[in-house]
Scaffold this active site. Structure first.
Site, mmCIF file in Angstrom:
data_model
loop_
_atom_site.group_PDB
_atom_site.id
_atom_site.type_symbol
_atom_site.label_atom_id
_atom_site.label_comp_id
_atom_site.label_asym_id
_atom_site.label_seq_id
_atom_site.Cartn_x
_atom_site.Cartn_y
_atom_site.Cartn_z
ATOM 1 N N THR A 189 38.503 38.664 40.135
ATOM 2 C CA THR A 189 38.285 39.167 38.775
ATOM 3 C C THR A 189 38.383 38.062 37.737
ATOM 4 O OG1 THR A 189 39.146 41.338 39.398
ATOM 5 C CG2 THR A 189 39.103 40.814 37.063
ATOM 6 N N VAL A 190 39.468 37.278 37.807
ATOM 7 C CA VAL A 190 39.666 36.221 36.815
ATOM 8 C C VAL A 190 38.699 35.070 37.052
ATOM 9 C CG1 VAL A 190 41.310 34.568 35.861
ATOM 10 C CG2 VAL A 190 42.072 36.862 36.482
ATOM 11 N N LYS A 215 51.443 32.986 38.101
ATOM 12 C CA LYS A 215 52.835 33.059 37.649
ATOM 13 C C LYS A 215 53.822 32.991 38.797
ATOM 14 C CE LYS A 215 51.427 37.596 38.002
ATOM 15 N NZ LYS A 215 50.032 38.077 37.877
ATOM 16 N N ASP A 225 56.552 41.195 39.096
ATOM 17 C CA ASP A 225 55.587 40.482 38.263
ATOM 18 C C ASP A 225 56.200 40.103 36.917
ATOM 19 O OD1 ASP A 225 52.564 39.886 37.579
ATOM 20 O OD2 ASP A 225 53.306 41.116 35.932
ATOM 21 N N LYS A 284 57.175 36.239 35.203
ATOM 22 C CA LYS A 284 56.750 35.807 33.875
ATOM 23 C C LYS A 284 57.930 35.456 32.971
ATOM 24 C CE LYS A 284 52.562 38.624 34.213
ATOM 25 N NZ LYS A 284 51.908 39.888 33.809
ATOM 26 N N GLY A 302 43.337 41.466 32.956
ATOM 27 C CA GLY A 302 41.908 41.726 33.009
ATOM 28 C C GLY A 302 41.102 40.449 32.973
#
Length: 443
Positions: free
Chosen positions: A12-13, A102, A198, A202, A312
């Protein structure tokens, strides 16, 4: 001057990054100087949202890293390995790196930063935290003259979407999670998001940047929303709060317990991830859906909040390309020399030694839900247990659970964690208390 870009990953990225690099019209003029030369993918035959020349695709990520025509390696493949090894290989080859990973930075940032500094290249990580929200550079530069007291934030879009839906509709966690998976907001295996991992990755990165030293990722107390009951979201709303999964890093005073005193020069931090009750007036309380927000409290600037889409293809790719442009601009200004030996990862380097404080020595406000018998005197006994442990109560409210039982919700003032736990232990053995059904932090 053309700058060669190598891309590791075309998910996606990665597709979002490729889409920007291959359509420079209308963007910053420097984007036109970025040439996507090699792209590592898992499956060469898979159809792609962004059409790329077949000759630049490879299934061997080492071929990207080792290509002499590539100046900047972009790692967006995710996972710990082989991502870590590929980043280090690129650094050793004298290439700067941009990563959105991350998990790797939270665990191996110090190693990667030292390698990059020694080799004189850059490793930029803006996309690793907050998606499209610019927070890494502000912490390194714009807020560098401040004493940062606390960094707190909603930094996982999946959990924020779930909690927003639970609050708005009174829906159960499992029901909303299933819908989030159908919509693509949650992975098929949502553990990293809903269990808090997650967010812990971060906040480890943000804490290291804010306080100038590496934070041990595995030592961060982490609680997700996977065990959160919808009734606690409902009770919180009735009491004037909203529930958010909050990641927090803050300076703490030296513990009052002599045995817990830190060595001289060691900076103590309270870094944690957990569901938290926020007053509706709190700046983070109105952040809903998949949005993220990070609140920095510092001296002398006061409170500064960074808000925007936290995940996203578009937001994260935007942050990745911003880092590429940062390095590209330096290369053009210095005639192609990438880094000049400046510590690239943490900017100021590890200029402080940090450690996590013993959780028993921290102070917090708390929300407790107790399931009890519905009879006179129960609230008094509970209040006595709190009082004997030195815990001050802000409010205590009884909710009707059913005809034979009641639920009592207590919100404390700020108290020492050790005292709070001592009170809970005493309450749990009262014959009138069936269970300590929930215990959450409160701001």
């Amino acid at each position: 001057m053309t700058i060669g870009i190598g891309l590791l990953g075309m998910g996606t990225v990665g597709a979002g990054v490729a889409g920007i690099l291959t359509t420079p019209a209308g963007r910053h003029p420097l984007v036109a100087a970025l040439q996507l030369r090699r792209v590592a993918v898992r499956d060469l035959t898979r159809p792609r949202a962004v059409p790329l020349p077949v000759e630049i695709l490879t299934s061997d990520p080492n071929a990207v890293v080792d290509d002499p025509d590539i100046d900047i390696v972009v790692e967006v493949m995710g996972g710990l390995e082989p991502a870590r090894s590929l980043i280090l290989r690129a650094i050793a080859a004298g290439k700067s790196v941009v990563t959105a990973n991350k998990a790797v930075i939270a665990r191996y940032g110090e190693e990667i930063g030292a390698a990059a500094a020694a080799r004189g290249v850059y490793v930029l990580i803006e996309a690793a935290v907050g998606g499209g929200i610019p927070i890494i550079e502000p912490l390194k530069q714009s807020l560098g003259g401040n004493r940062i007291q606390r960094v707190s934030g909603i930094i996982n879009g999946t959990t924020n979407y779930i909690l927003s839906r639970m609050a708005a509709e009174g829906a159960d966690y499992a029901e909303v999670l299933a819908e989030a998976q159908k919509l693509g907001y949650a992975e098929a295996d949502p553990a990293a998001d809903v269990e808090g991992g997650d967010a812990a990755d971060k906040i480890a990165i943000l804490a290291g940047l804010a306080y100038g030293g590496p934070v041990p990722r595995e030592a961060i107390p982490t609680e997700g929303i996977d065990r959160l009951d919808a009734r606690d979201v409902s009770y919180a709303a009735q009491l004037g709060f909203v529930v958010k999964l909050l990641a927090v890093a803050q300076l703490v005073d030296a513990p009052a317990v002599p045995a817990k005193q830190p060595p001289s020069g060691l900076q103590l931090l309270d870094v944690r991830v957990h569901p938290t009750l926020l007053p509706r007036s709190h700046p983070l309380a109105g952040v809903n859906g998949v949005n993220n927000a990070i609140l920095v409290e510092a001296d002398p600037v006061g409170e500064v909040m960074f808000f925007g889409p936290g995940a996203g293809a578009g937001p994260t790719a935007s942050a990745v390309v911003a880092d590429i442009l940062n390095i590209a601009g330096i290369r053009q200004a210095t005639g192609g020399h990438p880094g000049g030996g400046v510590d690239p990862l943490l900017a100021a380097g590890s200029w402080r030694q940090c450690a996590l404080v013993d959780g028993a020595c921290t102070t917090h406000r708390n929300y407790v839900r107790l399931r009890t018998t519905d009879q006179a005197g129960v609230i008094g006994k509970i209040g006595t247990c709190f009082g004997q442990a030195g815990v001050s109560i802000q409010s205590i409210v009884q909710f009707e659970a059913d005809s034979e039982a009641a639920e009592i919700v207590v919100i404390t003032h700020e108290v020492l964690e050790a005292d709070f736990r001592r009170a809970l232990n005493a309450i749990a053995v009262l014959p009138e208390v069936a269970s300590v059904a929930a215990c959450l932090r409160t701001l």
